[in-house]
Scaffold this motif. Structure first.
Motif, PDB file in Angstrom:
ATOM      1  N   GLY B  67       5.227  -1.362   0.907  1.00  0.00           N
ATOM      2  CA  GLY B  67       3.464  -0.978   0.286  1.00  0.00           C
ATOM      3  C   GLY B  67       2.801  -1.143  -0.611  1.00  0.00           C
ATOM      4  O   GLY B  67       1.774  -0.852  -0.550  1.00  0.00           O
ATOM      5  N   SER B  69       2.976  -3.679  -4.754  1.00  0.00           N
ATOM      6  CA  SER B  69       3.027  -4.767  -5.049  1.00  0.00           C
ATOM      7  C   SER B  69       4.350  -4.301  -6.105  1.00  0.00           C
ATOM      8  O   SER B  69       4.959  -3.853  -6.955  1.00  0.00           O
ATOM      9  CB  SER B  69       1.827  -5.287  -5.865  1.00  0.00           C
ATOM     10  OG  SER B  69       1.586  -6.103  -6.513  1.00  0.00           O
ATOM     11  N   ALA B 109      -0.106  -9.420   2.228  1.00  0.00           N
ATOM     12  CA  ALA B 109      -1.846  -9.061   2.522  1.00  0.00           C
ATOM     13  C   ALA B 109      -3.027 -10.262   1.802  1.00  0.00           C
ATOM     14  O   ALA B 109      -2.259 -11.103   0.532  1.00  0.00           O
ATOM     15  CB  ALA B 109      -1.456  -7.782   2.096  1.00  0.00           C
ATOM     16  N   THR B 111      -5.481  -8.969   0.360  1.00  0.00           N
ATOM     17  CA  THR B 111      -5.929  -7.790  -1.179  1.00  0.00           C
ATOM     18  C   THR B 111      -4.916  -6.663  -1.148  1.00  0.00           C
ATOM     19  O   THR B 111      -5.086  -6.464  -0.109  1.00  0.00           O
ATOM     20  CB  THR B 111      -7.342  -7.613  -1.449  1.00  0.00           C
ATOM     21  OG1 THR B 111      -7.589  -6.441  -0.467  1.00  0.00           O
ATOM     22  CG2 THR B 111      -8.135  -8.715  -1.526  1.00  0.00           C
ATOM     23  N   GLN B 113      -5.415  -3.834  -1.934  1.00  0.00           N
ATOM     24  CA  GLN B 113      -6.008  -2.673  -1.506  1.00  0.00           C
ATOM     25  C   GLN B 113      -5.491  -2.587  -0.179  1.00  0.00           C
ATOM     26  O   GLN B 113      -6.201  -1.387   0.864  1.00  0.00           O
ATOM     27  CB  GLN B 113      -7.488  -3.071  -1.182  1.00  0.00           C
ATOM     28  CG  GLN B 113      -8.462  -2.574  -2.509  1.00  0.00           C
ATOM     29  CD  GLN B 113      -8.530  -3.776  -3.047  1.00  0.00           C
ATOM     30  OE1 GLN B 113      -8.192  -4.602  -3.052  1.00  0.00           O
ATOM     31  NE2 GLN B 113      -8.393  -3.911  -4.938  1.00  0.00           N
ATOM     32  N   GLU B 114      -5.388  -3.637   1.203  1.00  0.00           N
ATOM     33  CA  GLU B 114      -5.431  -3.597   2.328  1.00  0.00           C
ATOM     34  C   GLU B 114      -3.766  -3.816   2.603  1.00  0.00           C
ATOM     35  O   GLU B 114      -2.981  -3.587   3.606  1.00  0.00           O
ATOM     36  CB  GLU B 114      -6.057  -4.892   3.191  1.00  0.00           C
ATOM     37  CG  GLU B 114      -5.400  -6.496   2.661  1.00  0.00           C
ATOM     38  CD  GLU B 114      -6.162  -7.182   3.245  1.00  0.00           C
ATOM     39  OE1 GLU B 114      -5.413  -8.286   4.256  1.00  0.00           O
ATOM     40  OE2 GLU B 114      -7.167  -7.329   3.931  1.00  0.00           O
ATOM     41  N   LEU B 115      -3.244  -3.456   1.290  1.00  0.00           N
ATOM     42  CA  LEU B 115      -1.529  -3.238   1.758  1.00  0.00           C
ATOM     43  C   LEU B 115      -1.038  -1.641   2.801  1.00  0.00           C
ATOM     44  O   LEU B 115      -1.990  -1.267   2.364  1.00  0.00           O
ATOM     45  CB  LEU B 115      -0.381  -3.156   0.615  1.00  0.00           C
ATOM     46  CG  LEU B 115      -0.476  -4.401  -0.580  1.00  0.00           C
ATOM     47  CD1 LEU B 115       0.050  -3.695  -1.562  1.00  0.00           C
ATOM     48  CD2 LEU B 115       0.177  -4.965   0.132  1.00  0.00           C
ATOM     49  N   THR B 116       0.080  -2.681   3.530  1.00  0.00           N
ATOM     50  CA  THR B 116       0.635  -0.941   4.160  1.00  0.00           C
ATOM     51  C   THR B 116       2.428  -1.791   3.643  1.00  0.00           C
ATOM     52  O   THR B 116       2.512  -2.738   3.066  1.00  0.00           O
ATOM     53  CB  THR B 116       0.085  -1.639   6.029  1.00  0.00           C
ATOM     54  OG1 THR B 116       0.709  -2.310   6.196  1.00  0.00           O
ATOM     55  CG2 THR B 116      -1.576  -1.082   6.156  1.00  0.00           C
ATOM     56  N   HIS B 119       3.507  -4.471   5.656  1.00  0.00           N
ATOM     57  CA  HIS B 119       3.750  -6.043   4.513  1.00  0.00           C
ATOM     58  C   HIS B 119       4.735  -6.597   3.803  1.00  0.00           C
ATOM     59  O   HIS B 119       5.307  -5.648   3.059  1.00  0.00           O
ATOM     60  CB  HIS B 119       2.329  -5.957   3.270  1.00  0.00           C
ATOM     61  CG  HIS B 119       0.982  -5.629   4.294  1.00  0.00           C
ATOM     62  ND1 HIS B 119       0.289  -5.371   4.053  1.00  0.00           N
ATOM     63  CD2 HIS B 119       0.559  -7.506   5.115  1.00  0.00           C
ATOM     64  CE1 HIS B 119      -1.096  -5.007   5.545  1.00  0.00           C
ATOM     65  NE2 HIS B 119      -0.882  -6.817   5.547  1.00  0.00           N
ATOM     66  N   VAL B 122       1.565 -10.118  -0.419  1.00  0.00           N
ATOM     67  CA  VAL B 122       0.330  -9.913  -1.226  1.00  0.00           C
ATOM     68  C   VAL B 122      -0.003 -11.251  -1.785  1.00  0.00           C
ATOM     69  O   VAL B 122       0.429 -11.882  -2.934  1.00  0.00           O
ATOM     70  CB  VAL B 122      -0.129  -8.402  -2.207  1.00  0.00           C
ATOM     71  CG1 VAL B 122       0.779  -8.289  -2.976  1.00  0.00           C
ATOM     72  CG2 VAL B 122      -1.713  -8.484  -1.941  1.00  0.00           C
TER      73      VAL B 122
END
Lengths: 377, 600
Positions: B67, B69, B109, B111, B113-116, B119, B122
């Motif tokens: 989760g 980057s 993902a 962006t 910001q929306e990483l979980t 993922h 990105v």
């Protein structure tokens, strides 16, 4: 008043005369009526096409141009799947080409009272719908050991359609000569009488039985009762006007099919002509377009004036043209030229296309009249 | 058991395909496997497909672990200080290229910001979903996709500085804009691509209003004052190429001023610009018909070389002149040799194109239009400060097309011009509209971009507030001078004797089938005949056999080849095309007999 109108009988068409009678104010004086009639005659004569007016071309442009704006090919009836009607440009092409096999043949069946008010309308509609053996059969089983075919019937469908075993048995009798027909509770078993029956024959009889007509009117695959202007009528997919008109409950004076050939066969060429007008005009109106009905009437006249319905194709009315060059300039030029050469045809050069080709004045409008002079001797 | 394919060839099997795929990817990120390898695990068949082939479309994404980057702030700093480059990020296993099949196994993902934790990757930037041209449209995410497409396409046709070494190049049919500017409202791609090295437009002041109806239906109005100061001015280049061709028998084309004896010699005046070598000199001002390269060719058929004629008289003139309707200045002359060893002469003509009615302009949002009127600056509407716009754009182009980006660029451009900076309009990550409006307000203007305007002719104040601002406008390469065409007389085709087709051949404008029908519908029979008589011919016809006869002009006598000369022969007018079809009938073995009758 009647005497005055009698005077105009040859000068004005019947329709205008009746309209005049209907709308003429009761208290109009004799001289006033006379004046009005004179004015109508004048207007009527002015509205006629002049000699040399190119009516065919104008009709073609008047129908062709709105054709470019037409959209939406098929129209679906809400609720009933597999029931749609060809409208728009494809339908117009279908009519004008004089196609024998329509994409979506259909009838509008008007009913007599009390059915037109909705009494038993659903039952009536279902009785018109054609039911074949295939429709009520859940399964055809070929028994290879016994060399027999077993037809498993669907009781529920049979009940809905109002078909009993006896009806099925009677219908099957005609088609199963040389076979034994045995009836069981919800199935029929067919076995060959002869000893040297083979599987091939069994398969053939199975296929032959599938379309056996049990009930309803042949060719009517779907029915849909609808309400239009406070009256119930039945719209069908599939057309068989002849059989429908035999029914007592049907109002034969208004029931129509969209198949022009069927109408030509049943009622003659004048009815077919009217039917072409109605169908084409209906489509154009449906699309929200506006074409003067006289253009369509002209097309219908041309299609019907030989006594049979002919499409505007190279096999239909184009083949009746007198000019070799005009025919050749339409479709398949080589065929027309070779055939004309074989019989030594003469081209009188009396219509438009061929005169454009040889660059001579076309016999239309200003090109029509010619001068005659007396030569003093 | 799962099968493993390498480039669609079965190479082995695996008990643990998922683990195998993960391991392969790990190796690739470490660098022990080429970064060009992609692996794909097919959930449906549990097979593994590895590809190393060329021709796969691949795109870069940032790798995500747990989760997070892998590209950190630290990396970004080092990139900014040029310590790390793209190549290093790929080698370090922070960015990898995935192909369309491996994409199926990835969860990317949009962006950071929306990483979980689920993922796997990105996106580097949302901009990567667009191509080069689409990412050059500012505020593109405010538009309908069709308009974005139109905007991208229009930019490819823009006149600009397409290369900076254009003076020594001989490209066919190119335009160079005179005062090209870099846009006030930019996207990241303008920097990445080096747009300021080859810009394609100009920042101009646009007012959104109507003006006497001359900007109806997408037309635009230009300010004559702006044009005089260089707005939309460009130069058009077109080289003419002549080659000294070699023919059988040692004959050769010759570039020189043609001798007066030469067959097809024009006039002395036409050759006046040629120097001794038969080639025009640079900076000569030429117009249509003037010869640029003088050239003569050997005769077409050797047999026509009879003993009595002198050698020069048998040569043909084959000079290169300026085309019909063209004018310009000779810009550049190049004499060289081509791959076959023939002498090759190229002469480039240049022509300055000043914007005129009919030239095509566009903003970057698919709002193209042609110039409908050019207004003197004294008649242009002006603002309270006395400013006149360069261009007037019709507001009717906006509602149905919904190009919001066009409007935002107008406000953005105005803000940028007043603040003296470029505005970032990158799709999906542009400066916010509210910020732009506030900045505009702080600069002393109305925050919605409108201004009070006055009628340019009467000086009356206009009741409506006019939306006005700076925009980047492009001049498109479709210019009227290259398209304008009309003809009264001109060349005809050899076979049919009908006018040639197309502007390049100075052709006629076809009166087609449907146009013919309108003449017929009007009953204008004789007018129609006149319109169609371009190939009218009078031919002698034998009245006895009905075939074409012969007229001998020397003896002034007509005769029929079949019926000899004791028959009546009449001249008949017909189109030459019809005469041709009669000939074709005869060649088919069909006897087209004409039976003549007096017309009157």
């Amino acid at each position: 008043m009647a005497d005055i109108f009698k005077e105009y009988e040859g000068k004005l068409p019947q329709k205008i005369l009746t309209d005049l009678k209907q709308f003429m104010p009761a208290k109009a004086s004799q001289t006033k009526i006379k004046q009005i009639c004179e004015q109508v005659v004048k207007e009527y004569n002015e509205s006629k096409a002049d000699p040399g007016e190119c009516i065919g071309n104008i009709s073609a442009e008047s129908i062709g141009e709105p054709g470019t704006q037409m959209t939406l090919n098929t129209f679906h009836f809400a609720g009933v799947a597999e029931m749609n009607v060809t409208v728009g440009l494809p339908r117009i092409i279908e009519i004008l080409d004089g196609r024998k096999e329509l994409k979506t043949p259909s009838m509008e069946i008007y009913l007599k009272k009390p059915h037109s008010q909705g009494t038993d309308i659903k039952k009536l509609a279902l009785s018109i719908k054609e039911t074949t053996l295939d429709d009520i059969t859940s399964e055809f089983q070929i028994n290879i050991v016994d060399l027999s075919v077993e037809i498993m019937l669907d009781k529920q469908i049979m009940k809905d359609a109002g078909i009993t075993n006896t009806i099925v048995a009677n219908a099957l009798k005609k088609y199963t000569k040389g076979y034994n027909l045995k009836q069981q509770d919800d199935s029929f078993v067919i076995k060959s009488k002869s000893k040297d029956a083979n599987l091939n024959d069994l398969y053939k009889i199975k296929e032959k039985l599938k379309p056996v007509h049990l009930k309803g009117i042949k060719g009517v695959t779907q029915v849909l009762p609808v309400k239009r202007d406070n009256e119930y009528l039945i719209i069908t997919a599939g057309s068989n006007l002849k059989d429908v008109l035999k029914l007592d409950v049907v109002d034969a004076s208004r029931t129509v099919t969209n198949n022009i050939y069927e109408i030509a066969d049943l009622f003659g060429i004048e009815a077919a002509r009217q039917s072409i007008i109605n169908e084409v005009f209906g489509v154009i109106e449906n699309q929200g377009l506006n074409v003067d009905i006289r253009h369509i009437m002209l097309v219908a006249d041309t299609m019907c004036n030989s006594g049979i319905v002919k499409g505007i194709t190279r096999y239909g009315i184009v083949s009746q043209k007198s000019s070799v060059l005009a025919k050749a300039s339409f479709e398949t030029p080589l065929k027309h030229i070779i055939n004309s050469a074989l019989i030594g045809e003469v081209d009188p050069l009396d219509s438009v296309v061929e005169n454009v080709m040889i660059n001579q004045p076309v016999p239309i409008g200003t090109g029509l009249p010619s001068l005659v002079t007396k030569i003093k001797k | 058991m799962s099968e493993i394919y390498l480039n669609n060839k079965l190479v082995g099997e695996s008990q643990n395909p998922k683990e195998f795929v993960d391991q392969l990817r790990e190796e690739r990120r470490k660098g022990s496997l080429s970064a060009n390898v992609n692996v794909f695990y097919d959930e449906a068949t549990t097979n593994v497909y590895a590809s190393t082939e060329k021709g796969r479309v691949r795109r870069p994404v940032i790798i995500v672990k747990d989760g997070k980057s892998l590209l950190t702030e630290d990396h970004l700093k080092r990139i900014e200080s040029n310590e790390v480059q793209w190549k290093d990020l790929v080698e370090e296993g922070i960015i990898e290229y995935i192909d369309s099949s491996e994409e199926e196994n990835c969860f990317v993902a949009f962006t950071p910001q929306e990483l979980t934790p689920e993922h796997t990757h990105v996106e580097i930037s949302p901009l990567v979903m667009l191509g080069l041209c689409s990412s050059l449209v500012p505020f593109g995410n405010f538009n309908q996709s069709t308009r974005l497409n139109a905007g991208s396409k229009n930019q490819k046709q823009a006149v600009g500085l397409y290369v900076s070494n254009y003076p020594v190049r001989l490209d066919m049919d190119v335009n160079v804009l005179h005062y090209a500017q870099k846009p006030l409202v930019q996207t990241i791609m303008h920097d990445v691509w080096g747009y300021d090295k080859h810009p394609a437009g100009q920042n101009i002041i646009v007012a959104v209003m109507s003006y006497k109806g001359y900007n109806m239906e997408d037309a635009i109005i230009l300010n004559q004052g702006s044009i005089d100061r260089g707005l939309g001015r460009s130069t058009y280049f077109r080289p003419s190429i002549a080659e000294e061709l070699r023919y059988a028998g040692g004959l050769i084309d010759e570039v020189s001023i043609p001798d007066k004896e030469v067959k097809g010699y024009k006039t002395e005046k036409d050759y006046r610009f040629l120097e001794q070598d038969g080639i025009i000199y640079p900076e000569a001002i030429v117009k249509e018909g003037d010869v640029i390269i003088g050239k003569t060719s050997p005769p077409r058929f050797l047999s026509s070389l009879d003993e009595y004629s002198i050698a020069t008289a048998t040569r043909r003139e084959s000079s290169l002149g300026l085309r019909h309707g063209e004018k310009g200045v000779i810009d550049f002359v190049l004499i060289t040799e081509n791959e076959e060893g023939n002498r090759l002469i190229q002469v480039r003509v240049r022509d300055t194109k000043v914007p005129e009615i009919g030239d095509k302009f566009t903003s970057r949002h698919g709002q193209k239009g042609i110039v409908g009127m050019i207004v003197p600056p004294s008649d242009m509407p002006f603002s309270a400060s006395g400013m006149t716009p360069d261009l007037i754009f019709s507001p009717h182009g906006i509602p149905s097309r919904m190009t919001i980006s066009h409007l935002i660029e107008l406000v953005g451009g105005k803000t940028g011009a007043l603040s003296g900076r470029t505005i970032d309009g990158t799709t999906f990550q542009a400066e916010s509209e509210d910020d732009l409006r506030n900045e505009l307000l702080n600069n002393g203007f109305r925050e919605n971009g409108t201004e009070t305007f006055y009628n340019g002719e009467t000086g009356e104040r206009l009741e409506a507030k006019i939306f006005v601002g700076n925009m980047y406008y492009l001049k498109l390469k479709h210019m009227v001078t290259n398209k304008l065409h009309a003809r009264a007389r001109g060349p005809i085709q050899l076979l049919t004797r009908q006018p040639t087709e197309g502007r390049a051949k100075e052709g006629g404008l076809r009166l087609g089938e449907m146009e013919k029908d309108t003449f017929i519908a009007h009953g204008a029979s004789l007018l129609l005949k006149e319109r169609f008589n371009s190939d009218n011919t009078a031919v002698p016809v034998c009245e006895s056999c009905g075939l074409l006869a012969v007229h001998d002009d020397f003896r002034n006598k007509s005769y029929c080849p079949l019926c000899s000369d004791n028959v009546e022969i009449s001249m008949v007018e017909m189109s030459y095309a019809f005469k041709l079809i009669l000939d074709e009938f005869k060649s088919l073995g069909i006897y087209p007999k004409l039976s003549l009758a007096s017309k009157y």
